[in-house]
Scaffold this active site. Structure first.
Site, PDB file in Angstrom:
ATOM      1  N   SER A 146     -39.241  29.063   8.227  1.00 29.43           N
ATOM      2  CA  SER A 146     -40.410  28.201   8.451  1.00 29.43           C
ATOM      3  C   SER A 146     -41.073  27.827   7.127  1.00 29.43           C
ATOM      4  CB  SER A 146     -41.419  28.886   9.377  1.00 29.43           C
ATOM      5  OG  SER A 146     -42.002  30.016   8.765  1.00 29.43           O
ATOM      6  N   ASP A 204     -43.548  33.921   1.373  1.00 33.58           N
ATOM      7  CA  ASP A 204     -42.382  33.107   1.715  1.00 33.58           C
ATOM      8  C   ASP A 204     -42.472  31.711   1.114  1.00 33.58           C
ATOM      9  OD1 ASP A 204     -41.851  35.343   3.202  1.00 33.58           O
ATOM     10  OD2 ASP A 204     -41.400  34.289   5.055  1.00 33.58           O
TER      11      ASP A 204
END
Length: 396
Positions: A146, A204
């Protein structure tokens, strides 16, 4: 009017060391995984904004006047902390996504629409472009899929709206943005991650933006200056797990046996820091002697993670299979199943790698031979994409 056809890519991520200990203020090392998400950007029909996400079955198109009106409604209701949830709510209603919908296709569409509205509100008009996104990363495996999506979206939309440059010159195959531009991309990618995850750490999207490796401790993210690219096998056991349940289990064990568990966490912290020192020393001194040290770190940390209670029979099997080929593995991420990584030193024979992959696949696992320490978000000419990428383009 955007007039070029280009592609953007961003890497996934794995946690090299520091899983679970990072929640308690210890150091974690996250590294960019050379399995990437790709976004193709091209001029669209005048007055239309389109997105296609074949991996999750999304193909949507909106007229730009309608998006402009929605943007005006959201912006007209004030700013501050309430603006993100208000913008998300408005985007969700506009796209016909049910409240609380958590399917990947719903969240991906919502993040896309929110980022289009928010970025164009600050930097320019709603663009008439056609965006296609595909990925080499499996979703829901803890590999930052994502975030890679959010980084690609942020880079493409900021570029179209003129907030960052288009650094790819005619005749070049790839280019990267300046440090200042990367910082802007990262900040917007983090907002996209907030739409998808609510309260992300920021690790991330930082890995997806800068690539390489970074150190994370108590909310502070520090990219490592120089790191080697290391070959690995990435194996998905396909065993589903709940990160929330695993984190709670570790916390319970620490409360129950503090005198036993705290030294384990301190040792994991020391592994992360020692590993950082080795990685930073390797580019200047690429000696094969570094690899046995990295392998020992894998072995010790895997034992520690089992002690914390986040192992799983599937991960034990993974480690046994790779050990039979003289290779060293550990889990990456939450544990309890999920993924594991296996270090492939430079002297590993291709036959050994192939045999290990076959044995892992025979266990029902999915396996990729890839690299860590990969570059961050990158701009590409479409003609330079891999055969797989070109196949996706011709099918869409």
């Amino acid at each position: 009017m955007w007039a070029r056809e280009l592609a953007v890519s961003a890497p996934g991520k794995v946690i090299l060391h520091g899983e679970h200990a990072v929640v308690l203020g210890k150091v974690a090392l996250a590294v960019a995984l050379d399995l990437r998400t790709f976004l193709r950007l091209r001029p669209g029909a005048e007055g239309r904004l389109s997105v296609s996400l074949p991996g999750v079955g999304v193909r949507r198109s909106w007229d730009t006047p309608g998006l402009r009106a929605l943007r005006g409604q959201i912006a007209g209701k004030g700013r501050g902390k309430e603006l993100l949830p208000r913008a998300v709510r408005g985007s969700r209603e506009f796209a016909g996504i049910a409240a609380g919908a958590s399917a990947p296709e719903s969240l991906a569409t919502l993040a896309f629409l929110y980022m289009c509205l928010a970025i164009s509100a600050k930097y320019g008009d709603v663009p008439s472009v056609d965006i296609l996104v595909w990925s080499e990363l499996p979703t829901g495996a803890g590999l930052g899929s994502s975030a890679a999506y959010a980084v690609c979206l942020a880079a493409a939309l900021l570029m179209v709206c003129g907030a960052i440059s288009c650094p790819l010159q005619e005749g070049e195959s790839t280019a990267r943005w300046t440090e200042e531009e990367l910082t802007l991309i990262n900040s917007w990618a983090f907002r996209g991650e907030q739409v998808i995850h609510g309260n992300p750490s920021g690790v991330d999207n930082a890995v997806g933006t800068w690539g390489g490796a970074l150190r994370y401790q108590a909310g502070k993210i520090t990219p490592l200056k120089r790191v080697p690219t290391l070959r690995i096998l990435l194996t998905n056991t396909k065993v589903p797990r709940s990160t929330k349940v695993l984190v709670a289990g570790v916390k319970e064990k620490i409360l129950k046996f503090p005198a036993i568990m705290k030294p384990v966490l301190d040792s994991i912290d020391a592994i992360s820091q020692e590993c950082q020192s080795v990685l930073e020393a390797m580019p200047a001194n690429p000696s094969p002697e570094h690899y046995p040290v990295l392998e020992e770190f894998f072995d010790i940390n895997q034992h520690h993670l089992n002690v914390l209670g986040v192992g799983h029979p599937s991960l034990d099997r993974l480690c046994q299979v790779t050990a039979s080929h003289s290779l060293h593995s550990k889990l990456t991420g939450a544990g309890g199943g999920g993924c594991g990584i296996t270090l492939l030193p430079p002297d590993t024979s291709p036959l050994s790698v192939e045999a290990a992959k076959q044995d892992l696949c025979a266990c029902g696992f999915e396996c990729w031979e890839t690299k860590i320490g990969a570059p961050g978000v990158t701009l590409h000419s479409c003609s330079s994409l891999s055969a797989q990428g070109l196949h996706v383009l011709t099918q869409s």
